[in-house]
Design a protein around this motif. Structure first.
Motif, mmCIF file in Angstrom:
data_model
loop_
_atom_site.group_PDB
_atom_site.id
_atom_site.type_symbol
_atom_site.label_atom_id
_atom_site.label_comp_id
_atom_site.label_asym_id
_atom_site.label_seq_id
_atom_site.Cartn_x
_atom_site.Cartn_y
_atom_site.Cartn_z
ATOM 1 N N ALA A 44 0.859 -1.185 0.000
ATOM 2 C CA ALA A 44 0.000 0.000 0.000
ATOM 3 C C ALA A 44 0.894 1.233 0.000
ATOM 4 C CB ALA A 44 -0.909 0.002 1.221
ATOM 5 N N THR A 46 0.821 5.688 -0.069
ATOM 6 C CA THR A 46 0.170 6.987 -0.112
ATOM 7 C C THR A 46 1.268 8.035 -0.220
ATOM 8 O OG1 THR A 46 -1.486 8.410 0.943
ATOM 9 C CG2 THR A 46 0.115 7.336 2.398
ATOM 10 N N ALA A 56 3.863 0.607 2.778
ATOM 11 C CA ALA A 56 3.689 -0.400 3.833
ATOM 12 C C ALA A 56 3.336 -1.759 3.248
ATOM 13 C CB ALA A 56 2.610 0.030 4.817
ATOM 14 N N TYR A 61 6.378 -0.494 7.714
ATOM 15 C CA TYR A 61 6.102 0.814 7.123
ATOM 16 C C TYR A 61 7.412 1.536 6.800
ATOM 17 C CZ TYR A 61 1.098 0.630 8.195
ATOM 18 O OH TYR A 61 -0.229 0.295 8.220
ATOM 19 N N ALA A 84 -2.247 -4.068 11.027
ATOM 20 C CA ALA A 84 -2.407 -2.971 10.066
ATOM 21 C C ALA A 84 -1.558 -3.289 8.851
ATOM 22 C CB ALA A 84 -1.992 -1.645 10.695
ATOM 23 N N PRO A 86 -1.174 -2.957 5.448
ATOM 24 C CA PRO A 86 -2.564 -2.545 5.519
ATOM 25 C C PRO A 86 -3.282 -2.843 4.190
ATOM 26 C CG PRO A 86 -1.235 -0.686 4.877
ATOM 27 C CD PRO A 86 -0.313 -1.876 4.959
ATOM 28 N N LEU A 89 -3.803 2.836 2.411
ATOM 29 C CA LEU A 89 -3.276 3.973 3.159
ATOM 30 C C LEU A 89 -3.897 5.242 2.597
ATOM 31 C CD1 LEU A 89 0.552 3.138 3.332
ATOM 32 C CD2 LEU A 89 -1.051 3.130 5.245
ATOM 33 N N ALA A 99 -4.710 3.860 8.097
ATOM 34 C CA ALA A 99 -4.374 2.586 7.464
ATOM 35 C C ALA A 99 -5.546 1.633 7.642
ATOM 36 C CB ALA A 99 -3.122 1.983 8.099
ATOM 37 N N PRO A 114 1.919 10.064 9.925
ATOM 38 C CA PRO A 114 2.844 9.525 8.926
ATOM 39 C C PRO A 114 4.210 10.187 8.936
ATOM 40 C CG PRO A 114 1.271 10.991 7.884
ATOM 41 C CD PRO A 114 0.825 10.838 9.310
#
Length: 333
Positions: A44, A46, A56, A61, A84, A86, A89, A99, A114
């Motif tokens: 994931a 973002t 992550a 992460y 998580a 995840p 995100l 998450a 974050p």
């Protein structure tokens, strides 16, 4: 109801206007990221407001050291770790992110900072819902999609992060979970996975649904029918809708002004999975993840980017300018 999590490759690219050809190809700038940690566990991604990714996979992460740089730093003291995974995100600003719990079936959502590498302070919301994907509505709430309608069909819920409550606002969208995206005005573009049609729900409609009766997919305004998967969707700064999904061939870019959809083909493999958009320094970018080896863990991943031409100058550039990005999606049955 269950969901497969799939391995992916991460890349990021800049936007251009709709080209005059149906397929667009380009070279990618890229560099390595951490390998996947296991099968059925996609990555994931973002993006922070300054362009750095947050990345992550199975409870691990990472944060990019600077926008466009190959270096990254692992978050320490991540809790609850693998809970998580995840599934998705989402970032609101530099210090507020969520998450999805990941895993199979229903799970929780986790708020975290974050920007805090040493202590991201994950806070469980004490919720249990399918969270295939999610986008922030505002600083206090977000929209979450998953098999939350009657019979496990795809629906979109509003989650109030302050009260840790949920409200189904669009019900019975499609048999399986599908992508949706929010534009700058707060409207939602929702994909129907049964027929690849896209519908628009205005911010006013959504506010009424949060306060009252849930909407159905027919309450939205039909926008267009995609020729490919709508597993994930994103809207860029010019209102163009990007989509891709499980084993999709490239990215699809729909331009509402010309009412055309164009395939954007990445430079590595064409099995793209997740697409997102972001802006840095006045430029718009599109990002996607590449699912090079389905169902296979331990696959190397890459991140890349390319400069974005201004819309007014695109006509002076070759029609083949394209994009790179970041992705991830869960496949539900």
């Amino acid at each position: 109801m269950y969901r497969f999590k799939l391995p992916v490759v991460v890349l990021a690219v800049a936007l251009a206007t709709v080209p005059v050809v149906s397929d667009v190809c380009a070279d990618w700038t890229q560099f390595a990221l951490p390998n996947l940690s296991g099968a059925f566990a996609p990555t994931a991604v973002t993006v922070l407001p300054d362009g750095r990714y947050v990345f992550a996979n199975q409870g691990a992460y990472y944060q990019q050291n600077s926008f466009g740089a190959a270096g990254y730093t692992a978050y320490s003291n991540v809790s609850p770790g693998n809970s998580a995974d995840p599934s998705f995100l989402a970032v609101w600003d530099a210090t507020h992110a969520v998450a999805g719990g990941g895993g199979f079936g229903s799970s929780d959502l986790y708020r975290f900072n974050p920007s805090s590498i040493s202590a991201p302070t994950f806070v469980a919301q004490s919720l249990s819902l399918n969270n295939y994907s999610g986008v922030f509505r505002d600083a206090d709430g977000l929209y979450v999609g998953g098999g939350n309608s009657a019979g496990g069909t795809h629906g979109i819920a509003y989650v109030d992060l302050n009260t840790a409550t949920t409200k189904l606002i669009i019900t019975n969208i499609s048999t399986y979970s599908c992508g949706f995206a929010r534009d700058a005005a707060g409207n939602l573009y929702v994909g129907d996975n049964d027929d690849q049609k896209v519908y628009k729900f205005t911010a006013a409609q959504l506010s009424l649904a949060i306060a009252g009766t849930p909407l159905t997919i027919e309450d939205g305004t039909f926008v267009y029918q995609s020729g490919n998967s709508l597993g994930t969707m994103a809207v860029d700064g010019l209102g163009r809708i990007w989509s891709t999904g499980y084993l999709a061939n490239g990215l699809q870019m729909y331009d509402p002004f010309s009412n055309t959809e164009t395939s954007v083909i990445p430079g590595l493999t064409n099995r793209n999975y997740l697409v997102t958009t972001f802006s840095v320094g006045g430029l718009d970018y599109v990002a996607y993840t590449d699912q090079a080896n389905p169902f296979q863990g331990g696959t190397a991943q890459y991140y890349g980017f390319i400069a974005v031409p201004e819309p007014g100058t695109v006509g002076l550039v070759i029609a083949g300018l394209a994009f790179l990005g970041v992705s991830r999606r869960n496949y539900r049955r």
